[in-house]
Enzyme design. Structure first.
Site, short mmCIF file in Angstrom:
data_model
loop_
_atom_site.label_atom_id
_atom_site.label_comp_id
_atom_site.label_asym_id
_atom_site.label_seq_id
_atom_site.Cartn_x
_atom_site.Cartn_y
_atom_site.Cartn_z
CG ASN A 10 -1.72 1.23 1.39
OD1 ASN A 10 -1.77 2.07 0.48
ND2 ASN A 10 -2.38 1.37 2.53
CD1 TRP A 11 3.97 1.45 -2.64
CD2 TRP A 11 4.11 2.76 -4.46
NE1 TRP A 11 5.03 1.00 -3.40
CE2 TRP A 11 5.13 1.79 -4.53
CE3 TRP A 11 3.99 3.68 -5.50
CZ2 TRP A 11 6.05 1.74 -5.59
CZ3 TRP A 11 4.89 3.62 -6.56
CH2 TRP A 11 5.91 2.67 -6.59
CE LYS A 12 -0.12 3.14 4.84
NZ LYS A 12 0.06 3.21 6.28
CG HIS A 93 -5.71 1.99 5.44
ND1 HIS A 93 -5.26 2.88 6.40
CD2 HIS A 93 -4.70 1.13 5.22
CE1 HIS A 93 -4.01 2.54 6.72
NE2 HIS A 93 -3.65 1.49 6.02
CD GLU A 95 -2.70 5.44 6.88
OE1 GLU A 95 -2.68 5.51 5.64
OE2 GLU A 95 -1.80 4.89 7.55
CD GLU A 161 -3.26 -2.31 7.47
OE1 GLU A 161 -2.24 -2.66 6.86
OE2 GLU A 161 -3.79 -1.19 7.32
N GLY A 167 3.15 2.15 10.78
CA GLY A 167 4.20 3.16 10.61
C GLY A 167 4.97 3.47 11.87
CB SER A 206 5.56 -2.09 11.99
OG SER A 206 5.24 -0.74 12.27
N GLY A 227 2.89 -1.19 4.26
CA GLY A 227 2.98 0.22 3.89
C GLY A 227 4.41 0.62 3.57
N GLY A 228 5.11 1.14 4.57
CA GLY A 228 6.44 1.72 4.35
C GLY A 228 7.40 0.79 3.63
P1 13P Z 1 3.28 0.20 7.62
O1 13P Z 1 3.71 -1.10 7.00
O2 13P Z 1 4.03 1.39 7.12
O3 13P Z 1 3.22 0.10 9.12
O4 13P Z 1 1.76 0.45 7.13
C1 13P Z 1 0.82 -0.56 7.27
C2 13P Z 1 -0.40 -0.15 6.53
O5 13P Z 1 -1.12 0.76 6.92
C3 13P Z 1 -0.69 -0.85 5.27
O6 13P Z 1 -1.97 -0.57 4.80
#
Ligand code: 13P
Length: 246
Positions: A10-12, A93, A95, A161, A167, A206, A227-228
């Protein structure tokens, strides 16, 4: 039951055209690990270019509007995502649940719209830190799943999640992940009967190459939403390889 592992990035709100070279390297690694399903959810505006760059690789969206079309300025319908070449979308998600105040009802409608258009859907659930500290994580997340679950589909996956793990570098203990995934599996079977066993439950928060083996070894962890560590091929490919190992 054995479920194929799914590793989805997920590149956000990250990624420009120049970053498509990372997806090219990731797609090449995915092709070398055919026992694992791999996908990347990119910003909507990058979907079509990513699909052109790696036509055999699964490119997805990070959100979808629940309506087929209409007066929804700035939104993207499931048909538009399919038209751009997307094969999947994330919905719900944290967010977006927090930042865009998306309700369980709305998330369910988005999941339903995505599935109806032929997309695979990754439906996210997860608790905040105060809920975890109060000891209410499993009950809260199970209720969130019940309230946002669409009708049964073999194209549906769930992502657990925990918000406090996103993150932050913090990850629940393997026992806590196991307890949550087991509870979510029970809810899926309660909702869908035996076919609830086939729905993949991903862990997200993470995930890195250094902790992926441990996480993938947990019962009912059927992959990861990353994510990251999905932004660079060098970070993401070790997670694909860990999924291929176990
Ligand atoms: P991270 O892997 O950066 O913690 O993000 C997880 C996430 O929100 C994937 O959708």
């Amino acid at each position: 039951m054995t479920r194929r592992k799914l590793v989805a990035g997920n590149w956000k709100m990250h990624g420009l055209a120049a970053d498509l070279r990372e997806i090219e390297a990731i797609a090449a690694a995915a092709a070398q690990n055919p026992e694992v399903d791999v996908a990347m959810c990119v910003p909507a505006i990058l979907i079509e270019r990513a699909v052109r760059a790696v036509p055999r690789f699964a490119i997805g969206a990070q959100d979808v509007h629940h309506a087929e079309k209409g007066a929804h300025t700035g939104c993207t319908s499931a048909a538009m995502l399919v038209d751009a070449g997307a094969r999947l979308t994330i919905v719900g998600h944290s967010e977006r649940r927090e930042g865009q105040r998306e309700s369980d009802d709305e998330v369910r409608a988005k999941a339903t719209a995505g599935l109806a258009a032929g997309l695979d859907v990754i439906l996210c659930v997860g608790e905040s830190l105060p809920v975890r500290e109060a000891g209410d994580a499993v009950a809260t997340v199970a209720a969130q799943l019940d309230a946002s679950l669409p009708a049964n589909s073999e194209r549906l996956a769930i992502a657990y999640e925990p918000i406090w793990a996103i993150g932050t570098g913090k990850v629940p203990t393997v026992d806590d992940i196991a307890a949550m995934h087991s509870a979510l599996r029970s809810r899926l079977v309660a909702a869908f009967g035996a076919s609830g066993q086939a729905v993949r439950i991903l862990y997200g928060g993470s995930v890195k190459g250094s902790n992926a083996d441990e996480i993938f070894a947990v019962a009912d962890v059927d992959g990861a939403l990353v994510g990251g560590a999905s932004l660079a091929a060098a970070d993401f490919i070790p997670i694909i390889e860990a999924a291929a190992r176990g």
